[in-house]
Design an enzyme around this catalytic site. Sequence first.
Site, PDB file in Angstrom:
ATOM      1  CB  SER A 206      27.465  43.662  41.236  1.00 40.19           C
ATOM      2  OG  SER A 206      28.290  42.790  41.455  1.00 40.19           O
ATOM      3  CG  ASP A 427      34.645  45.299  37.628  1.00 41.82           C
ATOM      4  OD1 ASP A 427      35.133  44.623  38.390  1.00 41.82           O
ATOM      5  OD2 ASP A 427      33.686  45.181  37.017  1.00 41.82           O
ATOM      6  CG  HIS A 484      32.404  45.269  40.680  1.00 36.03           C
ATOM      7  ND1 HIS A 484      31.865  44.507  39.534  1.00 36.03           N
ATOM      8  CD2 HIS A 484      31.727  44.684  41.654  1.00 36.03           C
ATOM      9  CE1 HIS A 484      30.738  43.814  39.840  1.00 36.03           C
ATOM     10  NE2 HIS A 484      30.656  43.885  40.768  1.00 36.03           N
TER      11      HIS A 484
END
Length: 507
Positions: A206, A427, A484
């Site tokens: 991330s 994602d 994600h």
Amino acid sequence: MHQILMQKMRLQSRSRLQPWKHYCNKPSSSQLNPMLFAVCLLLASLDVIKSQFLVKTLPGLDGELPFTLETGYIGVGESDDEQLFYYFIESEGNPEDDPLMIWFTGGPGCSSLSGLMFEIGPFTINYATSTLENPILELVPYSWTKVANIIFLDQPAGSGFSYAKTPESYITNDTLASKLAYSFLRKWLVDHPKFFSNPLYVGGDSYSGKIVPLVVQEIYNGNEIGEEQPLNIKGYTVGNPFTDTSGDYNSRIPFAHHMALLSDAIYKSAKENCGGEYLTVDPNNSLCIHALQTVDKCLERININHILEPVCDTSNTLKSDLFRRDLRGLDKTSLDTWSLPQAQKQWCRDDKNEYTAAWANRKDVREALHIHEEFNNIEWVRCNESLEHDFFIETPSYAHNVMSVVGYHRHFADKKCRALVYSGDHDMVIPHLGTLNWIQSLNLPVVDDWRPWFVDEQVAGYTMKYMNSADQSLIFATVKGGGHTAAEFKPKECLNMFIRWLADDTL
């Protein structure tokens, strides 16, 4: 009215030169007599302000831990004002020889307990048997600690159980946070000299897609100037990585079209009227703004962390606007959505935040983890909102001062460095299309073109390999069905991917 807001720092930690350093820095620690070097390491460990404890049991988990867990604090920055907390789990395989990896969680400001409990660590919460009053832990079979020694670091100060001694020390930015993380790693290795020779990897996902390359660069810089004992850096891995601010954001609309969330006509209108720029839009461009309003209506109830999963928080009345969302969407699964008054509240993935906070704020948990007394009156939160980055609003605690790290990846391609970049293909926070775009911009030679990779004879995703030598390569992989971040949704596949990459086997 759809409004597009317009987008509206280098501190180096200092250390005192102790008498032992006059000897240990001549000219390189690696050239010293082995016995003298060992003495230097011992003296260095005495100079580091820290604490460390072996944790034998954890509240919520019966019996002794079947793996070695160490927790502790190491002070970094001027006067060690930042006290960074870590969880270190030795490899369950062969810790003496297995790689050492330091793992960064995103946010910034999100606790590494997230990565440990929900992505690549050996235990998590058993929701079927847990209550908020009594969270129950369970072991998981797909921990990356099966094959690697991993340091899970709460950074910067203000994340997880890490804290600062002064208000000023909470103010940071991308480059400073990375320098302090590097300082932490060096101090940790001085205190754990047996791991100096292990292959070293840096990992994260991330928002840490920015932090990881910055730390890797700090390691190379330190090695090149002969800073104490060189670190045995071999490579890095980033998952669902925030890499290039403009590119990552602007890949969301193409991804939505690619995944049949937008019609051809809606996508064409947005692309032509906005010129492919959806992040910073001219407020006088009414055609672009109108096109983005249409896009918003299509996507406002889509879970951008995993487009196939339901939107969870039906009680939240804040409207979601995908293209005005800030980076608080990174690494935090709660979504701002329209209120759905007719829907019943059911358990969903977002609820893990409540269970984790309930566990981490228990007195017996803090005692087991040996949390500093200075933290007694501070509430543990999964993600510290005062540190999380907002692209459109400048925040006083964390400055987003590195807009892109693509250049770092290009620089590493010229070094003896192995890289694994992977993305969950569902994602929409950091779409794999944007990640693939910046990788292709590096213009690296392709040695293994786009093809499926398998786990249990089933397609686990798709992969490409760039460059090809024992110590120099970049592998890109999608994780089929991953969100994600990928390891949370597809732990078995991601562990297989990690094992093969470490062994330099073909995915």
